[in-house]
Design a protein around this motif. Sequence first.
Motif, PDB file in Angstrom:
ATOM      1  N   ARG A   1       0.797  -1.322   6.518  1.00  0.00           N
ATOM      2  CA  ARG A   1       0.958  -0.209   7.469  1.00  0.00           C
ATOM      3  C   ARG A   1       0.276   1.037   6.933  1.00  0.00           C
ATOM      4  O   ARG A   1       0.513   1.437   5.788  1.00  0.00           O
ATOM      5  N   PHE A   2      -0.528   1.682   7.787  1.00  0.00           N
ATOM      6  CA  PHE A   2      -1.175   2.923   7.382  1.00  0.00           C
ATOM      7  C   PHE A   2      -0.128   3.975   7.034  1.00  0.00           C
ATOM      8  O   PHE A   2       0.899   4.087   7.716  1.00  0.00           O
ATOM      9  N   ASN A   3      -0.424   4.787   6.026  1.00  0.00           N
ATOM     10  CA  ASN A   3       0.451   5.907   5.691  1.00  0.00           C
ATOM     11  C   ASN A   3       0.016   7.139   6.500  1.00  0.00           C
ATOM     12  O   ASN A   3      -0.790   7.032   7.421  1.00  0.00           O
ATOM     13  N   ASP A   4       0.556   8.298   6.142  1.00  0.00           N
ATOM     14  CA  ASP A   4       0.310   9.500   6.944  1.00  0.00           C
ATOM     15  C   ASP A   4       0.083  10.676   5.991  1.00  0.00           C
ATOM     16  O   ASP A   4       0.952  10.996   5.180  1.00  0.00           O
ATOM     17  N   TYR A   5      -1.084  11.314   6.091  1.00  0.00           N
ATOM     18  CA  TYR A   5      -1.389  12.436   5.204  1.00  0.00           C
ATOM     19  C   TYR A   5      -1.319  13.787   5.918  1.00  0.00           C
ATOM     20  O   TYR A   5      -1.930  14.748   5.464  1.00  0.00           O
ATOM     21  N   ARG A   6      -0.551  13.868   7.006  1.00  0.00           N
ATOM     22  CA  ARG A   6      -0.462  15.173   7.682  1.00  0.00           C
ATOM     23  C   ARG A   6       0.173  16.230   6.789  1.00  0.00           C
ATOM     24  O   ARG A   6      -0.106  17.410   6.928  1.00  0.00           O
ATOM     25  N   ASP A   7       1.025  15.783   5.839  1.00  0.00           N
ATOM     26  CA  ASP A   7       1.656  16.751   4.926  1.00  0.00           C
ATOM     27  C   ASP A   7       0.727  17.148   3.782  1.00  0.00           C
ATOM     28  O   ASP A   7       1.072  18.007   2.974  1.00  0.00           O
ATOM     29  N   ASN A   8      -0.381  16.471   3.683  1.00  0.00           N
ATOM     30  CA  ASN A   8      -1.356  16.746   2.614  1.00  0.00           C
ATOM     31  C   ASN A   8      -2.669  17.050   3.332  1.00  0.00           C
ATOM     32  O   ASN A   8      -3.672  16.374   3.159  1.00  0.00           O
ATOM     33  N   ILE A   9      -2.607  18.103   4.161  1.00  0.00           N
ATOM     34  CA  ILE A   9      -3.625  18.279   5.201  1.00  0.00           C
ATOM     35  C   ILE A   9      -5.015  18.603   4.636  1.00  0.00           C
ATOM     36  O   ILE A   9      -6.023  18.324   5.293  1.00  0.00           O
TER      37      ILE A   9
ATOM     38  N   ILE B   1      -8.722   1.727   1.534  1.00  0.00           N
ATOM     39  CA  ILE B   1      -8.888   3.189   1.598  1.00  0.00           C
ATOM     40  C   ILE B   1      -9.659   3.496   2.882  1.00  0.00           C
ATOM     41  O   ILE B   1     -10.650   2.831   3.194  1.00  0.00           O
ATOM     42  N   ILE B   2      -9.233   4.543   3.558  1.00  0.00           N
ATOM     43  CA  ILE B   2      -9.754   4.806   4.907  1.00  0.00           C
ATOM     44  C   ILE B   2     -11.276   4.973   4.940  1.00  0.00           C
ATOM     45  O   ILE B   2     -11.945   4.529   5.866  1.00  0.00           O
ATOM     46  N   TYR B   3     -11.860   5.573   3.903  1.00  0.00           N
ATOM     47  CA  TYR B   3     -13.318   5.755   3.975  1.00  0.00           C
ATOM     48  C   TYR B   3     -14.061   4.436   3.727  1.00  0.00           C
ATOM     49  O   TYR B   3     -15.224   4.319   4.094  1.00  0.00           O
TER      50      TYR B   3
ATOM     51  N   ILE C   1      -2.492  10.671  10.194  1.00  0.00           N
ATOM     52  CA  ILE C   1      -3.832  10.674   9.589  1.00  0.00           C
ATOM     53  C   ILE C   1      -3.745   9.806   8.332  1.00  0.00           C
ATOM     54  O   ILE C   1      -3.207  10.226   7.308  1.00  0.00           O
ATOM     55  N   PRO C   2      -4.238   8.576   8.425  1.00  0.00           N
ATOM     56  CA  PRO C   2      -4.045   7.653   7.305  1.00  0.00           C
ATOM     57  C   PRO C   2      -5.030   7.825   6.159  1.00  0.00           C
ATOM     58  O   PRO C   2      -6.159   8.274   6.357  1.00  0.00           O
ATOM     59  N   TYR C   3      -4.551   7.424   4.967  1.00  0.00           N
ATOM     60  CA  TYR C   3      -5.421   7.361   3.785  1.00  0.00           C
ATOM     61  C   TYR C   3      -5.528   5.918   3.295  1.00  0.00           C
ATOM     62  O   TYR C   3      -6.599   5.395   3.065  1.00  0.00           O
ATOM     63  N   THR C   4      -4.339   5.283   3.141  1.00  0.00           N
ATOM     64  CA  THR C   4      -4.333   3.893   2.679  1.00  0.00           C
ATOM     65  C   THR C   4      -3.312   3.121   3.502  1.00  0.00           C
ATOM     66  O   THR C   4      -2.629   3.696   4.355  1.00  0.00           O
ATOM     67  N   SER C   5      -3.232   1.826   3.270  1.00  0.00           N
ATOM     68  CA  SER C   5      -2.165   1.085   3.940  1.00  0.00           C
ATOM     69  C   SER C   5      -1.266   0.456   2.885  1.00  0.00           C
ATOM     70  O   SER C   5      -1.737  -0.020   1.856  1.00  0.00           O
TER      71      SER C   5
ATOM     72  N   TRP D   1      -8.506  -9.542   8.275  1.00  0.00           N
ATOM     73  CA  TRP D   1      -8.652  -9.514   9.743  1.00  0.00           C
ATOM     74  C   TRP D   1      -7.327  -9.753  10.468  1.00  0.00           C
ATOM     75  O   TRP D   1      -7.306  -9.935  11.686  1.00  0.00           O
ATOM     76  N   ASP D   2      -6.226  -9.736   9.725  1.00  0.00           N
ATOM     77  CA  ASP D   2      -4.917  -9.946  10.339  1.00  0.00           C
ATOM     78  C   ASP D   2      -4.586  -8.748  11.237  1.00  0.00           C
ATOM     79  O   ASP D   2      -4.479  -7.608  10.758  1.00  0.00           O
ATOM     80  N   MET D   3      -4.395  -9.012  12.526  1.00  0.00           N
ATOM     81  CA  MET D   3      -4.180  -7.911  13.473  1.00  0.00           C
ATOM     82  C   MET D   3      -2.845  -7.203  13.290  1.00  0.00           C
ATOM     83  O   MET D   3      -2.640  -6.096  13.793  1.00  0.00           O
ATOM     84  N   GLU D   4      -1.931  -7.870  12.598  1.00  0.00           N
ATOM     85  CA  GLU D   4      -0.613  -7.251  12.369  1.00  0.00           C
ATOM     86  C   GLU D   4      -0.641  -6.257  11.215  1.00  0.00           C
ATOM     87  O   GLU D   4       0.351  -5.586  10.954  1.00  0.00           O
ATOM     88  N   ARG D   5      -1.748  -6.226  10.502  1.00  0.00           N
ATOM     89  CA  ARG D   5      -1.820  -5.360   9.321  1.00  0.00           C
ATOM     90  C   ARG D   5      -2.883  -4.289   9.525  1.00  0.00           C
ATOM     91  O   ARG D   5      -3.977  -4.584   9.995  1.00  0.00           O
ATOM     92  N   ASP D   6      -2.590  -3.030   9.154  1.00  0.00           N
ATOM     93  CA  ASP D   6      -3.584  -1.953   9.229  1.00  0.00           C
ATOM     94  C   ASP D   6      -4.535  -2.051   8.031  1.00  0.00           C
ATOM     95  O   ASP D   6      -4.163  -2.545   6.978  1.00  0.00           O
ATOM     96  N   GLY D   7      -5.734  -1.525   8.212  1.00  0.00           N
ATOM     97  CA  GLY D   7      -6.700  -1.510   7.105  1.00  0.00           C
ATOM     98  C   GLY D   7      -7.529  -2.776   7.093  1.00  0.00           C
ATOM     99  O   GLY D   7      -6.991  -3.884   7.022  1.00  0.00           O
ATOM    100  N   ILE D   8      -8.840  -2.614   7.173  1.00  0.00           N
ATOM    101  CA  ILE D   8      -9.734  -3.788   7.179  1.00  0.00           C
ATOM    102  C   ILE D   8     -10.216  -4.099   5.764  1.00  0.00           C
ATOM    103  O   ILE D   8      -9.961  -5.185   5.242  1.00  0.00           O
TER     104      ILE D   8
END
Length: 376
Positions: A39-47, A354-356, A31-35, A329-336
């Motif tokens: 690469r997107f990070n993961d906020y599953r530990d900060n649920i 930021i994901i939102y 569940i990403p918040y930022t990249s 718009w680089d497809m190799e990178r997460d986050g638009i």
Amino acid sequence: MSDELKGFAEQTFEKIQQKMSAVVLRNTENIPYTSIDGRFNDYRDNICKWTNGFWAGLLWLMYRETGESIYRGTAERAEQTLDHAFREFDGLHHDVGFMWHISAGLDYRLTGNPQSRVRALIAANLLAGRFNVEGNYIRAWNERNNEQNIGWAIIDSMMNLALLYWASEETGDPRFSYIAVRHANKTMKHHLRGDGSCRHIVVYDPKTGEELDNLGGQGYEKGSSWSRGQAWGLYGFTISYEHTKDMRYLDAARKIANYFICCVRCTDWLPLCDFRSPKEPVIYDSTAGAIAASGLLELSRNVPETEREMYESAAGEILKAMEKHFCDWDMERDGILQMGTERYHGEAGRHIPIIYGDYYFIEAITKLKGNIMQIW
Ligand code: GLY
């Protein structure tokens, strides 16, 4: 809607689709918040993080546009992962609206999944439970060991009211919308200033609801105007109008919209983090632009024909400026959408994806494309 704007929306959505088709394959469980470094990070530990519903929401927007099962499956997993937040409970706050209205809530409205309906109704009950019946406001935050914020209400909550309106419409029980309306009325009186700008935080006496103070919150200072707060207000009052047809909410939304447009034009349609901050340093917040653009498009659907184009074209200008200057718009990178800023003060969380930001950018582009749905 002009042909030029429609063309821009079609072209931009093609780029979104291309990029998201790669991004979703790299992010099937997290569940990403930022990249970070693309690469997107993961906020599953900060649920209980308030942003944890936006990834699923974004994926539902993509599913709705494309019908591709990869988006649906990934959104469903993210929604299930969010169940841990219900169990943690203590860390939850007013943003249960953001967390569940566009994850489980959108799932239910798109697929009819009964489990998702239950999740959204649990979240609505949690939000209703935060209402201070004497003070007529929804308590915002819930930091552990912080007695101080029991009386704090924030402009952002206006977006969370969507979950309450939906719960009343879904169940036929008016309790949820009574709370939403009372909170919206109090916000209109205490957060909205005469010039159309909004305060971020208002501090009430939790025993009486009397206003004690107001704070600059995530903006520059007390009395300034944090741009994302303005965007939450403009979109949030539009939503309250849509669900109640109370013209005072539409007028509040118009006022904030006019103020926002006036401010953002001065910086070539790229929103600063605070519209009343010193000229230097220049701090942008792309998320404010994305939220405001989607809010302006929502507002444009609710005003008389003679005003419609004004709000549509302002949304278009913001989106075009951000597409040109802030999108990756680089497809190799997460986050638009790059250049989001969490708060005015502090270097951390400044000018980051930021994901939102991505969520509202995509939401706005799908509206410009003409794919209309009552999302909030
Ligand atoms: N709702 C919190 C924020 O906009 O940062």
